[in-house]
Write a protein that holds these residues in place. Structure first.
Motif, PDB file in Angstrom:
ATOM      1  N   GLY A  20     -19.326 -10.593   5.888  1.00 44.97           N
ATOM      2  CA  GLY A  20     -19.402 -11.486   4.746  1.00 44.97           C
ATOM      3  C   GLY A  20     -19.716 -10.784   3.439  1.00 44.97           C
ATOM      4  O   GLY A  20     -19.911 -11.430   2.413  1.00 44.97           O
ATOM      5  N   ILE A  21     -19.773  -9.453   3.450  1.00 49.74           N
ATOM      6  CA  ILE A  21     -20.081  -8.681   2.239  1.00 49.74           C
ATOM      7  C   ILE A  21     -18.881  -7.793   1.925  1.00 49.74           C
ATOM      8  O   ILE A  21     -18.342  -7.125   2.805  1.00 49.74           O
ATOM      9  N   ALA A  22     -18.468  -7.778   0.662  1.00 53.39           N
ATOM     10  CA  ALA A  22     -17.346  -6.940   0.252  1.00 53.39           C
ATOM     11  C   ALA A  22     -17.685  -5.462   0.449  1.00 53.39           C
ATOM     12  O   ALA A  22     -18.849  -5.068   0.413  1.00 53.39           O
ATOM     13  N   ILE A  23     -16.672  -4.653   0.635  1.00 56.64           N
ATOM     14  CA  ILE A  23     -16.822  -3.221   0.883  1.00 56.64           C
ATOM     15  C   ILE A  23     -16.588  -2.460  -0.418  1.00 56.64           C
ATOM     16  O   ILE A  23     -15.582  -2.657  -1.091  1.00 56.64           O
ATOM     17  N   VAL A  24     -17.510  -1.573  -0.756  1.00 57.66           N
ATOM     18  CA  VAL A  24     -17.388  -0.733  -1.947  1.00 57.66           C
ATOM     19  C   VAL A  24     -17.303   0.716  -1.479  1.00 57.66           C
ATOM     20  O   VAL A  24     -18.174   1.191  -0.762  1.00 57.66           O
ATOM     21  N   ILE A  25     -16.250   1.393  -1.894  1.00 57.79           N
ATOM     22  CA  ILE A  25     -16.042   2.796  -1.532  1.00 57.79           C
ATOM     23  C   ILE A  25     -16.273   3.650  -2.776  1.00 57.79           C
ATOM     24  O   ILE A  25     -15.632   3.450  -3.805  1.00 57.79           O
ATOM     25  N   ASN A  26     -17.183   4.596  -2.672  1.00 55.87           N
ATOM     26  CA  ASN A  26     -17.441   5.571  -3.736  1.00 55.87           C
ATOM     27  C   ASN A  26     -16.692   6.845  -3.373  1.00 55.87           C
ATOM     28  O   ASN A  26     -16.769   7.290  -2.236  1.00 55.87           O
ATOM     29  N   PHE A  27     -15.985   7.427  -4.328  1.00 57.72           N
ATOM     30  CA  PHE A  27     -15.300   8.688  -4.061  1.00 57.72           C
ATOM     31  C   PHE A  27     -15.549   9.651  -5.219  1.00 57.72           C
ATOM     32  O   PHE A  27     -15.808   9.232  -6.350  1.00 57.72           O
ATOM     33  N   SER A  28     -15.492  10.937  -4.912  1.00 55.66           N
ATOM     34  CA  SER A  28     -15.678  11.954  -5.953  1.00 55.66           C
ATOM     35  C   SER A  28     -14.990  13.245  -5.526  1.00 55.66           C
ATOM     36  O   SER A  28     -14.579  13.397  -4.379  1.00 55.66           O
ATOM     37  N   ALA A  39      -7.865   4.414   2.229  1.00 54.50           N
ATOM     38  CA  ALA A  39      -7.448   3.460   3.259  1.00 54.50           C
ATOM     39  C   ALA A  39      -8.565   3.274   4.280  1.00 54.50           C
ATOM     40  O   ALA A  39      -9.332   4.197   4.551  1.00 54.50           O
ATOM     41  N   ILE A  40      -8.613   2.083   4.831  1.00 51.11           N
ATOM     42  CA  ILE A  40      -9.575   1.767   5.887  1.00 51.11           C
ATOM     43  C   ILE A  40      -8.801   1.548   7.183  1.00 51.11           C
ATOM     44  O   ILE A  40      -7.818   0.800   7.216  1.00 51.11           O
ATOM     45  N   THR A  54      -6.141  -1.769   5.403  1.00 46.59           N
ATOM     46  CA  THR A  54      -6.003  -2.067   3.984  1.00 46.59           C
ATOM     47  C   THR A  54      -6.060  -0.764   3.205  1.00 46.59           C
ATOM     48  O   THR A  54      -6.575   0.231   3.709  1.00 46.59           O
ATOM     49  N   TRP A  55      -5.522  -0.759   1.990  1.00 44.13           N
ATOM     50  CA  TRP A  55      -5.519   0.468   1.183  1.00 44.13           C
ATOM     51  C   TRP A  55      -5.444   0.118  -0.296  1.00 44.13           C
ATOM     52  O   TRP A  55      -4.987  -0.965  -0.676  1.00 44.13           O
ATOM     53  N   LEU A  56      -5.861   1.061  -1.123  1.00 45.88           N
ATOM     54  CA  LEU A  56      -5.746   0.974  -2.579  1.00 45.88           C
ATOM     55  C   LEU A  56      -5.634   2.379  -3.152  1.00 45.88           C
ATOM     56  O   LEU A  56      -6.189   3.332  -2.598  1.00 45.88           O
ATOM     57  N   TYR A  57      -4.928   2.485  -4.279  1.00 45.41           N
ATOM     58  CA  TYR A  57      -4.975   3.732  -5.024  1.00 45.41           C
ATOM     59  C   TYR A  57      -6.347   3.848  -5.680  1.00 45.41           C
ATOM     60  O   TYR A  57      -7.095   2.865  -5.762  1.00 45.41           O
ATOM     61  N   PHE A  75     -13.010  -3.295  -1.833  1.00 47.63           N
ATOM     62  CA  PHE A  75     -12.155  -3.973  -0.861  1.00 47.63           C
ATOM     63  C   PHE A  75     -12.773  -5.318  -0.499  1.00 47.63           C
ATOM     64  O   PHE A  75     -13.973  -5.528  -0.663  1.00 47.63           O
ATOM     65  N   GLY A  76     -11.954  -6.191   0.045  1.00 50.51           N
ATOM     66  CA  GLY A  76     -12.425  -7.494   0.500  1.00 50.51           C
ATOM     67  C   GLY A  76     -13.173  -7.397   1.819  1.00 50.51           C
ATOM     68  O   GLY A  76     -13.555  -6.318   2.270  1.00 50.51           O
ATOM     69  N   LEU A  77     -13.346  -8.524   2.436  1.00 56.66           N
ATOM     70  CA  LEU A  77     -14.111  -8.627   3.674  1.00 56.66           C
ATOM     71  C   LEU A  77     -13.340  -8.080   4.865  1.00 56.66           C
ATOM     72  O   LEU A  77     -12.112  -8.148   4.910  1.00 56.66           O
ATOM     73  N   LEU A  78     -14.071  -7.545   5.820  1.00 58.91           N
ATOM     74  CA  LEU A  78     -13.517  -7.098   7.092  1.00 58.91           C
ATOM     75  C   LEU A  78     -14.277  -7.788   8.214  1.00 58.91           C
ATOM     76  O   LEU A  78     -15.460  -8.090   8.065  1.00 58.91           O
ATOM     77  N   PRO A  79     -13.626  -8.001   9.348  1.00 61.80           N
ATOM     78  CA  PRO A  79     -14.350  -8.587  10.478  1.00 61.80           C
ATOM     79  C   PRO A  79     -15.343  -7.594  11.087  1.00 61.80           C
ATOM     80  O   PRO A  79     -15.293  -6.391  10.808  1.00 61.80           O
ATOM     81  N   ILE A  80     -16.226  -8.091  11.919  1.00 62.00           N
ATOM     82  CA  ILE A  80     -17.190  -7.239  12.621  1.00 62.00           C
ATOM     83  C   ILE A  80     -16.424  -6.169  13.398  1.00 62.00           C
ATOM     84  O   ILE A  80     -15.423  -6.462  14.049  1.00 62.00           O
ATOM     85  N   GLY A  81     -16.885  -4.919  13.303  1.00 58.51           N
ATOM     86  CA  GLY A  81     -16.220  -3.829  14.010  1.00 58.51           C
ATOM     87  C   GLY A  81     -16.602  -2.475  13.446  1.00 58.51           C
ATOM     88  O   GLY A  81     -17.390  -2.372  12.505  1.00 58.51           O
ATOM     89  N   ASN A  82     -16.022  -1.429  14.036  1.00 60.26           N
ATOM     90  CA  ASN A  82     -16.257  -0.049  13.611  1.00 60.26           C
ATOM     91  C   ASN A  82     -15.025   0.452  12.862  1.00 60.26           C
ATOM     92  O   ASN A  82     -13.897   0.287  13.337  1.00 60.26           O
ATOM     93  N   TYR A  83     -15.255   1.081  11.713  1.00 59.89           N
ATOM     94  CA  TYR A  83     -14.172   1.481  10.829  1.00 59.89           C
ATOM     95  C   TYR A  83     -14.359   2.911  10.343  1.00 59.89           C
ATOM     96  O   TYR A  83     -15.436   3.478  10.430  1.00 59.89           O
TER      97      TYR A  83
END
Length: 120
Positions: A20-28, A39-40, A54-57, A75-83
């Motif tokens: 229920g929480i959006a995913i935030v990816i930090n990159f550097s 991509a996830i 899912t993926w984004l530039y 990214f939006g929500l993902l179901p329960i699981g390992n990613y």
């Protein structure tokens, strides 16, 4: 570098997220190409062989308007699981960085309230 966080407060030490929480990816430390992408995947899937979920530039779009060497992609929500999230170079499957994370069911603790007031 690539790390996973939730909500609006990025945290490099948050491998377990709640559903229920959006995913935030930090990159550097990326090369800064317009078509570097993130991509996830399900944790046991292989980039270039198995499909991504899912993926984004790096600009947060699926069109690649501008490059960034570092930043945040949401990214939006993902179901329960390992990613596993991957940071790829220039529309290829060349891995620049990766990080595993888990979406877990949030457990809300049950609190027991007692009164210390003396009986009247």
């Amino acid at each position: 570098m690539c790390s996973v966080a939730s909500g609006e407060a990025p945290n490099d030490f948050l491998p377990n997220l709640f559903s229920g929480i959006a995913i935030v990816i930090n990159f550097s430390d990326g090369p800064g190409n317009f078509t570097d992408w993130i991509a996830i995947y399900n944790e046991d899937e292989v980039p270039g062989t198995d499909p991504y979920l899912t993926w984004l530039y790096v600009d947060g779009s699926q069109l690649g308007f501008f490059g960034q060497k570092s930043g945040v992609v949401k990214f939006g929500l993902l179901p329960i699981g390992n990613y596993k999230v991957y940071f790829f170079e220039d529309d290829s499957f060349t891995v620049l960085a990766s990080s595993s994370f888990k979406i877990a069911e949030e457990v809300i603790p049950c609190l027991l309230y007692t009164s210390d007031a003396a009986d009247e």
